[in-house]
Design a protein around this motif. Sequence first.
Motif, PDB file in Angstrom:
ATOM      1  N   ASN A  54       0.828  -1.206   0.000  1.00 29.61           N
ATOM      2  CA  ASN A  54       0.000   0.000   0.000  1.00 29.61           C
ATOM      3  C   ASN A  54       0.865   1.258   0.000  1.00 29.61           C
ATOM      4  O   ASN A  54       0.537   2.238  -0.678  1.00 29.61           O
ATOM      5  CB  ASN A  54      -0.974  -0.011   1.177  1.00 29.61           C
ATOM      6  N   ILE A  55       1.954   1.238   0.755  1.00 23.77           N
ATOM      7  CA  ILE A  55       2.875   2.378   0.750  1.00 23.77           C
ATOM      8  C   ILE A  55       3.433   2.580  -0.659  1.00 23.77           C
ATOM      9  O   ILE A  55       3.433   3.700  -1.184  1.00 23.77           O
ATOM     10  CB  ILE A  55       4.013   2.185   1.772  1.00 23.77           C
ATOM     11  N   SER A  65       8.893   6.681  -6.686  1.00 25.68           N
ATOM     12  CA  SER A  65       9.205   5.256  -6.622  1.00 25.68           C
ATOM     13  C   SER A  65      10.319   5.030  -5.610  1.00 25.68           C
ATOM     14  O   SER A  65      11.169   5.898  -5.416  1.00 25.68           O
ATOM     15  CB  SER A  65       9.659   4.744  -7.990  1.00 25.68           C
ATOM     16  N   PHE A  66      10.316   3.869  -4.989  1.00 24.92           N
ATOM     17  CA  PHE A  66      11.370   3.568  -4.037  1.00 24.92           C
ATOM     18  C   PHE A  66      12.693   3.352  -4.772  1.00 24.92           C
ATOM     19  O   PHE A  66      12.723   2.954  -5.937  1.00 24.92           O
ATOM     20  CB  PHE A  66      11.025   2.371  -3.142  1.00 24.92           C
ATOM     21  N   TRP A  77      10.525  -7.881   8.345  1.00 25.30           N
ATOM     22  CA  TRP A  77      10.855  -6.461   8.374  1.00 25.30           C
ATOM     23  C   TRP A  77      11.070  -6.036   6.936  1.00 25.30           C
ATOM     24  O   TRP A  77      11.962  -6.524   6.255  1.00 25.30           O
ATOM     25  CB  TRP A  77      12.111  -6.254   9.183  1.00 25.30           C
ATOM     26  N   VAL A  78      10.229  -5.143   6.450  1.00 27.82           N
ATOM     27  CA  VAL A  78      10.396  -4.604   5.097  1.00 27.82           C
ATOM     28  C   VAL A  78      10.883  -3.177   5.206  1.00 27.82           C
ATOM     29  O   VAL A  78      10.364  -2.378   5.985  1.00 27.82           O
ATOM     30  CB  VAL A  78       9.076  -4.665   4.292  1.00 27.82           C
ATOM     31  N   LEU A  79      11.911  -2.866   4.419  1.00 24.04           N
ATOM     32  CA  LEU A  79      12.460  -1.529   4.332  1.00 24.04           C
ATOM     33  C   LEU A  79      12.186  -1.008   2.933  1.00 24.04           C
ATOM     34  O   LEU A  79      12.468  -1.690   1.948  1.00 24.04           O
ATOM     35  CB  LEU A  79      13.970  -1.583   4.587  1.00 24.04           C
ATOM     36  N   LEU A  80      11.597   0.173   2.851  1.00 23.97           N
ATOM     37  CA  LEU A  80      11.368   0.861   1.577  1.00 23.97           C
ATOM     38  C   LEU A  80      12.135   2.173   1.628  1.00 23.97           C
ATOM     39  O   LEU A  80      11.819   3.054   2.441  1.00 23.97           O
ATOM     40  CB  LEU A  80       9.875   1.132   1.354  1.00 23.97           C
ATOM     41  N   ASP A  81      13.145   2.297   0.775  1.00 23.06           N
ATOM     42  CA  ASP A  81      14.021   3.466   0.781  1.00 23.06           C
ATOM     43  C   ASP A  81      13.564   4.449  -0.291  1.00 23.06           C
ATOM     44  O   ASP A  81      13.610   4.138  -1.487  1.00 23.06           O
ATOM     45  CB  ASP A  81      15.456   3.014   0.527  1.00 23.06           C
TER      46      ASP A  81
END
Length: 114
Positions: A54-55, A65-66, A77-81
């Motif tokens: 959703n993010i 866009s990431f 644990w998901v990281l979106l940079d």
Amino acid sequence: MTEQQKCRVICAAADEKKARDIVEMDMIGLMSTNDYFVICSANTATQVRAIADNIEEKMEEAGISFLHKEGYREGEWVLLDYGDTVAHIFQHEAREYYALERLWGDARLTPYEE
């Protein structure tokens, strides 16, 4: 889009998928690579991935866009940079273990409120 606006989009997207304990961390002056972290918790790997999806969707709708994504397959644990702003979506136990809020104890925390 400003960094604060990015944080608001990320927080609102996480909240839509029932993320818990959503906080913004002001990292300005504490690290050279990112200005803000958004941290939230989820109950299951499925919920972690739903929040991350959703993010991504809401940020793409805003034209952003990431740059990098980690941890999606495992879902602990998901990281979106997003460059200056990073979203961290944790299962509850992983959030307690990594304790980013304590690790970066000098950061100003702002709890998300609708």
